[in-house]
Write a protein that holds these residues in place. Structure first.
Motif, PDB file in Angstrom:
ATOM      1  N   VAL A  32      20.550   4.125 -65.844  1.00 23.52           N
ATOM      2  CA  VAL A  32      19.220   3.948 -66.425  1.00 23.52           C
ATOM      3  C   VAL A  32      18.753   5.305 -66.919  1.00 23.52           C
ATOM      4  N   THR A  33      17.743   5.293 -67.799  1.00 24.17           N
ATOM      5  CA  THR A  33      17.305   6.557 -68.405  1.00 24.17           C
ATOM      6  C   THR A  33      15.846   6.914 -68.127  1.00 24.17           C
ATOM      7  N   ASP A  34      15.176   6.173 -67.229  1.00 25.64           N
ATOM      8  CA  ASP A  34      13.813   6.569 -66.854  1.00 25.64           C
ATOM      9  C   ASP A  34      13.526   6.137 -65.414  1.00 25.64           C
ATOM     10  N   GLY A  35      12.458   6.686 -64.866  1.00 26.70           N
ATOM     11  CA  GLY A  35      12.123   6.449 -63.466  1.00 26.70           C
ATOM     12  C   GLY A  35      11.731   5.016 -63.153  1.00 26.70           C
ATOM     13  N   GLU A  36      10.995   4.370 -64.042  1.00 30.99           N
ATOM     14  CA  GLU A  36      10.623   2.959 -63.839  1.00 30.99           C
ATOM     15  C   GLU A  36      11.865   2.096 -63.728  1.00 30.99           C
ATOM     16  N   ALA A  37      12.793   2.295 -64.660  1.00 35.02           N
ATOM     17  CA  ALA A  37      14.041   1.521 -64.659  1.00 35.02           C
ATOM     18  C   ALA A  37      14.864   1.820 -63.404  1.00 35.02           C
ATOM     19  N   ALA A  38      14.800   3.049 -62.921  1.00 33.46           N
ATOM     20  CA  ALA A  38      15.534   3.407 -61.699  1.00 33.46           C
ATOM     21  C   ALA A  38      15.035   2.579 -60.521  1.00 33.46           C
ATOM     22  N   LEU A  39      13.728   2.516 -60.341  1.00 30.35           N
ATOM     23  CA  LEU A  39      13.173   1.735 -59.236  1.00 30.35           C
ATOM     24  C   LEU A  39      13.531   0.255 -59.362  1.00 30.35           C
ATOM     25  N   GLU A  40      13.359  -0.289 -60.558  1.00 26.68           N
ATOM     26  CA  GLU A  40      13.650  -1.702 -60.786  1.00 26.68           C
ATOM     27  C   GLU A  40      15.127  -1.997 -60.554  1.00 26.68           C
ATOM     28  N   SER A  41      15.993  -1.126 -61.032  1.00 23.24           N
ATOM     29  CA  SER A  41      17.441  -1.347 -60.904  1.00 23.24           C
ATOM     30  C   SER A  41      17.927  -1.203 -59.466  1.00 23.24           C
ATOM     31  N   VAL A  42      17.349  -0.291 -58.710  1.00 21.27           N
ATOM     32  CA  VAL A  42      17.723  -0.156 -57.296  1.00 21.27           C
ATOM     33  C   VAL A  42      17.379  -1.454 -56.564  1.00 21.27           C
ATOM     34  N   ARG A  43      16.207  -1.992 -56.824  1.00 19.96           N
ATOM     35  CA  ARG A  43      15.797  -3.238 -56.154  1.00 19.96           C
ATOM     36  C   ARG A  43      16.678  -4.410 -56.569  1.00 19.96           C
ATOM     37  N   ARG A  44      17.022  -4.478 -57.851  1.00 20.49           N
ATOM     38  CA  ARG A  44      17.770  -5.614 -58.385  1.00 20.49           C
ATOM     39  C   ARG A  44      19.271  -5.518 -58.102  1.00 20.49           C
ATOM     40  N   LEU A  45      19.857  -4.329 -58.326  1.00 25.80           N
ATOM     41  CA  LEU A  45      21.306  -4.168 -58.229  1.00 25.80           C
ATOM     42  C   LEU A  45      21.801  -3.787 -56.833  1.00 25.80           C
ATOM     43  N   ASP A  63       8.865  11.015 -57.806  1.00 21.74           N
ATOM     44  CA  ASP A  63       8.086   9.797 -57.624  1.00 21.74           C
ATOM     45  C   ASP A  63       8.995   8.629 -57.237  1.00 21.74           C
ATOM     46  N   VAL A  64      10.137   8.538 -57.888  1.00 17.87           N
ATOM     47  CA  VAL A  64      11.110   7.493 -57.561  1.00 17.87           C
ATOM     48  C   VAL A  64      11.549   7.636 -56.109  1.00 17.87           C
ATOM     49  N   LEU A  65      11.908   8.843 -55.708  1.00 22.25           N
ATOM     50  CA  LEU A  65      12.364   9.097 -54.340  1.00 22.25           C
ATOM     51  C   LEU A  65      11.275   8.751 -53.324  1.00 22.25           C
ATOM     52  N   LYS A  66      10.044   9.137 -53.620  1.00 29.87           N
ATOM     53  CA  LYS A  66       8.926   8.840 -52.723  1.00 29.87           C
ATOM     54  C   LYS A  66       8.783   7.324 -52.529  1.00 29.87           C
ATOM     55  N   HIS A  67       8.874   6.564 -53.621  1.00 23.99           N
ATOM     56  CA  HIS A  67       8.770   5.102 -53.530  1.00 23.99           C
ATOM     57  C   HIS A  67       9.943   4.505 -52.744  1.00 23.99           C
ATOM     58  N   LEU A  68      11.140   5.002 -52.992  1.00 20.23           N
ATOM     59  CA  LEU A  68      12.313   4.479 -52.285  1.00 20.23           C
ATOM     60  C   LEU A  68      12.199   4.706 -50.783  1.00 20.23           C
ATOM     61  N   ARG A  69      11.741   5.889 -50.396  1.00 21.51           N
ATOM     62  CA  ARG A  69      11.638   6.220 -48.971  1.00 21.51           C
ATOM     63  C   ARG A  69      10.496   5.466 -48.292  1.00 21.51           C
TER      64      ARG A  69
END
Length: 127
Positions: A32-45, A63-69
């Motif tokens: 993925v090429t942006d932070g929003e897509a990273a969060l969505e793809s981690v949840r989906r894939l 921000d992505v890391l903070k949300h994941l943790r």
């Protein structure tokens, strides 16, 4: 299809390089090429690990890391952070947010493969 590694990187040449070296080492890759897509793809894939650039459009890597943790489902996901050379503050912030490993750009292919093997618990790993 399950993927081993999700790469979140917005620089096309770096993304292409990471994709190539990690596929060659035997892992399945998503990108993925942006932070929003990273969060969505981690949840989906549900990848086995995330390679995360600090500087991303829409949401920063921090921000992505903070949300994941903060989420039960993703708080244990291994995260390798890509930081620019000389950015000690980035490294400190990423450590505080719970990053598992760091690779500084520019990086060697062997350094990235070794870090990924370590995070995935594959000492010998794919050939």
């Amino acid at each position: 299809m399950a993927i081993d590694i999700l790469i979140a990187e917005d620089e096309p040449s770096i993304l292409e390089s990471l994709d190539f070296i990690l596929r060659r080492a035997g892992w399945s890759i998503g990108s993925v090429t942006d932070g929003e897509a990273a969060l969505e793809s981690v949840r989906r894939l549900k990848p086995r690990m995330l390679v995360l650039d600090v500087m991303l459009p829409k949401r920063s890597g921090f921000d992505v890391l903070k949300h994941l943790r903060a989420e039960q489902e993703t708080k244990q996901l291994p995260v390798l952070i890509l930081t620019a050379k000389g950015q000690q503050q980035d490294r400190r912030i990423a450590e505080e947010l719970g990053a598992n490993c760091f690779v500084t750009k520019p990086y060697s292919n062997a350094e990235v493969v070794c870090a990924v093997r370590q995070l995935l618990g594959e000492n010998a790993g794919p050939a």
